[in-house]
Design an enzyme around this catalytic site. Structure first.
Site, PDB file in Angstrom:
ATOM      1  CE  LYS A  75     -89.904  97.041  52.283  1.00  0.00           C
ATOM      2  NZ  LYS A  75     -90.572  98.030  51.416  1.00  0.00           N
ATOM      3  CE1 TYR A 248     -90.127 100.101  46.557  1.00  0.00           C
ATOM      4  CE2 TYR A 248     -88.448 100.542  44.907  1.00  0.00           C
ATOM      5  CZ  TYR A 248     -88.809 100.364  46.227  1.00  0.00           C
ATOM      6  OH  TYR A 248     -87.871 100.430  47.202  1.00  0.00           O
TER       7      TYR A 248
END
Lengths: 312, 312, 312, 312
Positions: A75, A248
């Protein structure tokens, strides 16, 4: 333990060796991701760590030449590739704030009208891939070309078995994509987008490959061949997003313990950046409850403690 | 424009002067906080900025000697004072993750059983003050002593009018405190706690005072008198929390634009840290929609751009 | 089993006897509420059930004359007493929709600017008590007078031990009250309001008392003495709110199984209305996971099945 | 105004005529749904209302013979058709509680692991259609057969233009379906399911048709031909769910004003049941902010007020 250096300036090699030894004596490695057979099969005792210096020198310890599934680490690269193309317009379609939500991002997506909080949650990564796809016609191919060029490894490739497994378990990503499409924030057909996205996540690369590929973030935007991918300001922006959103729901803890911009993947890899100085990639398949590599976070924590290289 | 330096080493003074001039020509300053008369009355054209070097040198531009309401900036100091006393046990009562929630923190408090996400949202700051109160019997007094000592300004004090106004509008904080008490995460009687908390927020201090008081975070935990308040690791932790959680729901954007650990208050002040190098405080009362000083963020953005001192 | 009838028209007595016998042979009664000692101490094998006919006849089975803690059942009466006084203006301060939320109502309170979804969640009941307090100066006293008059039982009273225990565990209600006060939706001082509220909840009454006191809802708004408390339309409204919101997060299930307007309390009591026909009160202290009496719901389910008296 | 009766027992015809006249003089009809051209094009002044008696007599006023898009009203029939086939097992896959959420149901779906709160929110209706599809191989066809049989109108059919429009705007339903599939709560391929679902919603039927088709709910489960579709208990259950969940986020208000089990659709129709007595269908395309027909709710409110037929 295999150690290989491409030049003599392996500044941090003694530190890596010490870390590898400490990790070797540490019990408790967490559990590999189990939603995909190919990930579940990895040995949790595996451990590799590599450092790439701005001049392209790379060296490491342990399984630092062993390819693993890069997953969400990719990403960072699709973000950089799209940002290089469209610049600030991207930020009208995806935010830059931590998501801070133990739930999946659906609640916030709804509250914020289909604009994901940041490019590193799944919804945000889907938007970035969608936009890169619109601009290039082959987002995953673009990513692969970039990773091969920066790592100097032409054998680096997608793992078609992993991509196929992702597709089988792809309902949640399909839900996110359709949901954002209902707000007009997805351009491509969703099966096309998901195919691109799952291939992107399936990239198999080693610590050496990924440490090298991350080099442009330590070089303030300059690629391995000396050309500029991102402006200095954009490179700083990507680092800032990695620090606040890269691990996260444990980004605060990672900043607190490691103090470096970093991005993890459920394959057990983590990349990290010491701006102006070097990049790192560590890999060990066992994950904690947040989806971050247990030994990986511990190794990076030790690295900044031993070298004093935290940004704080 | 008043400029005063306590020593000759005012390294960044030319930069500050350039920034002050640019800000002076920039229209649009946002609106002062209006929930308290004393804040609403401040002139949005006010602007001050100060830099403190690790050796105690301080200098500035504009209204850098003018006291303003420190408000949430004080949360950094009570966090440090409590962390110095109880260490990691604190983290069982308050988290270190960004809250990422445009709503007030009540939802997350409920989901996470009365443990606030971080020490800089109101719920988290109440927990920190509660714990410091338990350990000292006078949390606000402890804070005041610390600020006076670090700034060398014995006249620095609470603003009783502001504290009284906060109490009048204190129902939301009372709700947070009672709610956490229902989970056993508040020790003191709630009226006592709220009185301490509102006094803490009411501290009036100048850019010079607050830049100096923040110095221990640039000195890796060492106070102005050379004694150690926090371990090197703890100082790094506080900086990391400031970066990820210091500017309400705009922490990602602040990290992205400014790239420094910072903490804002609704009085219009912002403190920021360049680890190992200097601390800054900027003040201008007009706020953006996230509660951060418009001119303050702009000035810090210019500072890191002009000096290249971002941590990224 | 004691059976007593005040007149000869005990229409449903054989049905009640059959239900009591069935319940007596049913294992599994749930567990009494344990947050207050006085509730936790009740015997889960206790069971009583009473029917009141519109003419004031009352009869029952089991422990139908035994006082228990009415708790949330009282919310029906304060709602009716306030609605009788202020009419539709009340609905600007509290809604009439099911809350449908397994969490406490804080999230929705925030989303809906301090207006609780309905009068039977705690937040809504606090608003009703607050408004009744403003209009009468003694909301709890008003309630007590009403219950005594309707039940014909002058010994019916508050349980001061229960009220004191509620106050000890009152942080969550204090949080709700302060939170709504921050939106301007509470008029009285919060300690005064909470004292009224905890006394209200502490009322000790028997199945006979509460079945009689509910009679005005079967009589379309007419009190025991023939005077009108609510208009026909208002009585219908209260019944509708009981059906959709009367049994916490299990209102749909209650409507589905029992098919009558009902209101439960954590003391183990449930009142129910067969409009135009009769009222019921059942009591057994053991609760299910939603806070409703296990044997109470089962008994009412059997009642509507055996008599065909469901409203559906 | 056309009035037609199939028998002489048109008990409520004078009431309907009075209501039609009142509605005719009432300004303010809301706005038709505008997300689909075919709905947006309907005249907001249209108004029709029909009553069906248990013996099959049907009569009405205004546009009671004019077909309109049934939309969510069909959810009642698919629920009944599936419940008839699988019974209580259905309740392991969809709940029976009001959703009480102004947001779409995604939050609750996530919190409750892919089990929708009730069969009338879109997620729940998708589950019901999915299960009926699994059992019949043609859920929409099954629905059509049922509606034709009950209404005695063989011309009743899908509106293919509406179904196609729904598909174009179908991303949100696709998101819901994929999301539930990620929890294992959808059996069929999602494109197949969505096709069935959009056809189901597109059914065009008149007030007369739908009042007749709803008759089994007034007859405690018995179809027009005297055969049993649902047990008495199941019919009661469907009525209970209509009352608590039938009118989107305004179910409490509908229960409060109308006091009958009802189900609305964004085509402007509403069906309602007076158990044991009759069924109603009213239609007027203008909607309020909750998606319920403005004139339709007003007409039903008047009906229960004038006849005293509320269930409360």
């Amino acid at each position: 333990m295999v150690i290989m250096t491409t030049t003599s300036s392996a500044t941090f090699l003694p530190v890596l060796e010490r870390i590898a030894e400490e990790i070797d004596h540490t019990p408790g490695r967490g559990r590999p991701a189990d939603y995909i057979p190919a990930l579940a099969a990895r040995d949790p005792r595996s451990f590799g760590m590599a450092v790439a210096e701005p001049d392209g020198t790379v060296y490491g310890v342990g399984d630092w030449r062993e390819p693993f599934s890069a997953q969400s680490i990719t990403k960072v690269f699709t973000l950089a590739l799209d940002l290089a193309r469209e610049g600030d317009e991207l930020w009208e379609h995806v935010g830059r704030e931590p998501s801070g939500n133990p739930f999946n991002s659906l609640v916030q997506l709804e509250y914020e009208n289909g604009i994901p909080r940041n490019p590193f949650i799944n919804a945000g990564a889907l938007v970035v891939t969608d936009r890169l796809q619109t601009r290039t016609g082959d987002a995953a191919g673009e990513l692969l070309d970039f990773l091969r060029a920066e790592s100097g490894n032409p054998a680096l490739d997608f793992d078609t078995e992993v991509a196929a497994s992702e597709a089988v378990h792809g309902d949640r990503n399909a839900a996110l994509a359709h949901f954002m499409a209902s707000y007009g924030n997805i351009d491509n057909d969703i099966p096309v987008l998901l195919d691109q996205y799952f291939r992107q996540c399936s990239v198999a690369a080693s610590c050496a490959d990924l440490a090298l590929a991350t080099g442009f973030l330590a070089r303030h935007g300059i690629r391995a061949d000396g050309s500029r991918l991102l402006s200095r300001s954009q490179a700083k922006q990507v680092n800032a997003i990695m620090l606040t959103c890269g691990t996260y729901d444990a980004a605060g803890n990672f900043a607190y313990r490691v103090g470096l911009p970093g991005k993890s993947g459920v394959g057990g890899g983590i990349i990290a950046v010491v701006p102006g100085r070097c990049t790192l990639c560590v890999w060990s398949p066992g994950l904690d409850e947040h989806g971050n590599s247990v030994a990986g976070v511990a190794a990076l924590d030790r690295f900044t403690t031993l070298t004093g290289l935290s940004i704080f």
